[in-house]
Design an enzyme around this catalytic site. Structure first.
Site, mmCIF file in Angstrom:
data_model
loop_
_atom_site.group_PDB
_atom_site.id
_atom_site.type_symbol
_atom_site.label_atom_id
_atom_site.label_comp_id
_atom_site.label_asym_id
_atom_site.label_seq_id
_atom_site.Cartn_x
_atom_site.Cartn_y
_atom_site.Cartn_z
ATOM 1 N N GLY A 97 0.806 -1.219 0.000
ATOM 2 C CA GLY A 97 0.000 0.000 0.000
ATOM 3 C C GLY A 97 0.839 1.269 0.000
ATOM 4 O O GLY A 97 0.362 2.340 -0.388
ATOM 5 N N SER A 98 2.092 1.177 0.437
ATOM 6 C CA SER A 98 3.001 2.328 0.356
ATOM 7 C C SER A 98 3.715 2.345 -0.980
ATOM 8 O O SER A 98 3.940 3.406 -1.572
ATOM 9 C CB SER A 98 4.041 2.267 1.485
ATOM 10 O OG SER A 98 3.422 2.353 2.740
ATOM 11 N N THR A 151 8.937 -1.535 7.513
ATOM 12 C CA THR A 151 8.913 -2.628 6.533
ATOM 13 C C THR A 151 10.339 -3.027 6.154
ATOM 14 O O THR A 151 11.138 -2.190 5.715
ATOM 15 C CB THR A 151 8.060 -2.214 5.311
ATOM 16 O OG1 THR A 151 6.736 -1.990 5.790
ATOM 17 C CG2 THR A 151 8.032 -3.270 4.241
ATOM 18 N N GLU A 204 -6.546 -7.184 -0.637
ATOM 19 C CA GLU A 204 -6.491 -6.832 0.783
ATOM 20 C C GLU A 204 -7.863 -6.502 1.363
ATOM 21 O O GLU A 204 -8.163 -6.866 2.491
ATOM 22 C CB GLU A 204 -5.523 -5.669 1.011
ATOM 23 C CG GLU A 204 -4.075 -6.080 0.765
ATOM 24 C CD GLU A 204 -3.095 -4.985 1.099
ATOM 25 O OE1 GLU A 204 -2.841 -4.746 2.290
ATOM 26 O OE2 GLU A 204 -2.585 -4.338 0.163
ATOM 27 N N HIS A 228 -0.366 -7.758 -26.850
ATOM 28 C CA HIS A 228 0.732 -8.569 -27.357
ATOM 29 C C HIS A 228 0.854 -9.888 -26.608
ATOM 30 O O HIS A 228 1.824 -10.610 -26.785
ATOM 31 C CB HIS A 228 2.022 -7.750 -27.313
ATOM 32 C CG HIS A 228 1.864 -6.473 -28.084
ATOM 33 N ND1 HIS A 228 2.053 -6.395 -29.445
ATOM 34 C CD2 HIS A 228 1.427 -5.246 -27.689
ATOM 35 C CE1 HIS A 228 1.781 -5.160 -29.855
ATOM 36 N NE2 HIS A 228 1.396 -4.449 -28.798
ATOM 37 N N LYS A 237 4.904 -10.550 8.749
ATOM 38 C CA LYS A 237 5.962 -9.581 9.100
ATOM 39 C C LYS A 237 6.569 -9.907 10.461
ATOM 40 O O LYS A 237 7.774 -9.794 10.651
ATOM 41 C CB LYS A 237 5.386 -8.162 9.128
ATOM 42 C CG LYS A 237 5.079 -7.609 7.753
ATOM 43 C CD LYS A 237 4.579 -6.178 7.880
ATOM 44 C CE LYS A 237 4.200 -5.605 6.538
ATOM 45 N NZ LYS A 237 3.656 -4.252 6.644
HETATM 46 C C1 F6R Z 1 -1.724 -2.616 4.648
HETATM 47 C C2 F6R Z 1 -1.149 -2.632 3.326
HETATM 48 C C3 F6R Z 1 0.154 -3.356 3.101
HETATM 49 C C4 F6R Z 1 1.342 -2.497 3.566
HETATM 50 C C5 F6R Z 1 2.664 -3.215 3.287
HETATM 51 C C6 F6R Z 1 3.876 -2.382 3.605
HETATM 52 O O1 F6R Z 1 -2.817 -1.726 4.679
HETATM 53 O O2 F6R Z 1 -1.708 -2.075 2.425
HETATM 54 O O3 F6R Z 1 0.235 -3.651 1.719
HETATM 55 O O4 F6R Z 1 1.307 -1.267 2.914
HETATM 56 O O5 F6R Z 1 2.702 -4.403 4.005
HETATM 57 O O6 F6R Z 1 3.796 -1.832 4.898
HETATM 58 P P1 F6R Z 1 4.090 -0.275 5.068
HETATM 59 O O7 F6R Z 1 3.085 0.403 4.190
HETATM 60 O O8 F6R Z 1 3.875 0.010 6.506
HETATM 61 O O9 F6R Z 1 5.496 -0.078 4.620
#
Ligand code: F6R
Length: 309
Positions: free
Chosen positions: A36-37, A80, A197, A213, A302
């Site tokens: 998501g980031s 992350t 998600e 293609h 994680k």
């Molecule tokens: C959770 C989400 C995940 C996080 C990903 C990375 O809402 O969308 O895809 O974005 O696990 O974690 P961050 O964003 O905290 O670096």
């Protein structure tokens, strides 16, 4: 915060003032981030091409990274693993690093940090993470942001059409297939990730013209053809590509539901498309009896990765 309120906060997020200085002598930009980031860098890179922009979604920084690189790490949590490792690698290679985060280890690691508000699911904080890039690199000014605000607000007030699409997907238990076009190819991927998600539904995304293609053959010949829900973005600005969409339908016998981006500026259209996908996937989650906020397995993964070995 309720998940629906998180979605509804997007319009305010894009007004977040996180403008930063682009260091003098910057010759290339790398944007690192996951999930998501990570989507934020991909979305940004389709609207900005004055200098090269590369995307990293892994542990290492590319070999070209050096003193002339502005290495932007985006992680909502700031913790992350892949993003942190890649920043360490970028620092070792001499890059200037900038973090966009709500805190965590990343906030202390980068040379400069844009701190964004806490308390959301990372994927719901897209506006907070995109606004600093959009304003600092000049891809959206007040006019574009105001236009996007209005369009997002309209969707917040009425998303019955989006509920209708979710209902169609739900009633046939279809696999969503999302086809993007420039400059919203990454938005198609964003939808795919939101189906995963939010609605816990596996989806697929690709984009025109590339899919002509390869996918063209499977659109014609795939098994279980009736089990997909095909969608294609349009914005009225790509006559060549829109012609392709029609020809593709004729040749393969599939129907692509058009998702017509609203708005005049590319930024506003992009934000509208993002939000359109937010609502379709949210409604699908509700119809399926799934909690759209729940990403417990991602969090568990994680945690297990973080254990000392
Ligand atoms: C959770 C989400 C995940 C996080 C990903 C990375 O809402 O969308 O895809 O974005 O696990 O974690 P961050 O964003 O905290 O670096």
């Amino acid at each position: 915060m309720e998940f629906l309120d998180e979605l509804r906060s997007l319009k305010d997020q894009i007004r977040f003032n996180g403008r930063f200085e682009i260091p003098e002598g910057t010759k290339n930009v790398v944007i690192a981030g996951m999930g998501g980031s990570g989507i934020v860098g991909r979305i940004f890179s389709e609207l900005y091409s004055e200098i090269p922009v590369s995307i990293v979604d892994d542990y290492r920084a590319p070999d070209f990274v050096g003193k002339e690189t502005l290495y932007i790490a985006i992680s909502y949590s700031g913790n992350t693993e892949e993003t942190i490792d890649s920043v360490n690698d970028a620092k070792a290679k001499g890059a200037i690093t900038l973090a966009i985060t709500s805190g965590g280890k990343l906030a202390k690691l980068a040379d400069k940090t844009v701190v964004i508000p806490k308390g959301l699911n990372p994927r719901s904080a897209l506006g907070y993470m995109l606004a600093p890039l959009a304003t600092s690199f000049g891809i959206a000014g007040d006019k574009e942001i105001d236009e996007a605000y209005k369009l997002l607000n309209e969707l917040d007030e009425n998303n019955e059409a989006e509920k209708g699409i979710a209902r169609e997907i739900y009633s046939n238990e279809s696999i969503p297939v999302i086809y993007g076009i420039a400059p919203y190819k990454a938005v198609a991927y964003r939808w795919k990730t939101q189906f995963s998600e939010n609605a816990k539904v596996l989806a697929y995304s690709s984009s025109f013209p590339e899919l002509n293609h390869n996918d063209t053959m499977s659109l014609d010949g795939t098994y279980r053809k009736g089990e997909f829900y095909f969608m294609a973005f349009t914005d009225g600005e790509n006559p060549k590509v829109e012609r392709r969409i029609g020809i593709t339908e004729n040749l393969t016998g599939i129907g692509l539901r058009r998702i017509n981006a609203k708005g005049t500026s590319a930024f506003a259209r992009m934000m509208w498309l993002v939000h359109e996908g937010d609502y379709i996937t949210f409604h699908l989650a509700v119809l399926r009896g799934k909690n759209p906020a729940n990403v417990a397995i991602i969090e568990q993964l994680k945690k297990e990765l973080g254990k000392q070995i």
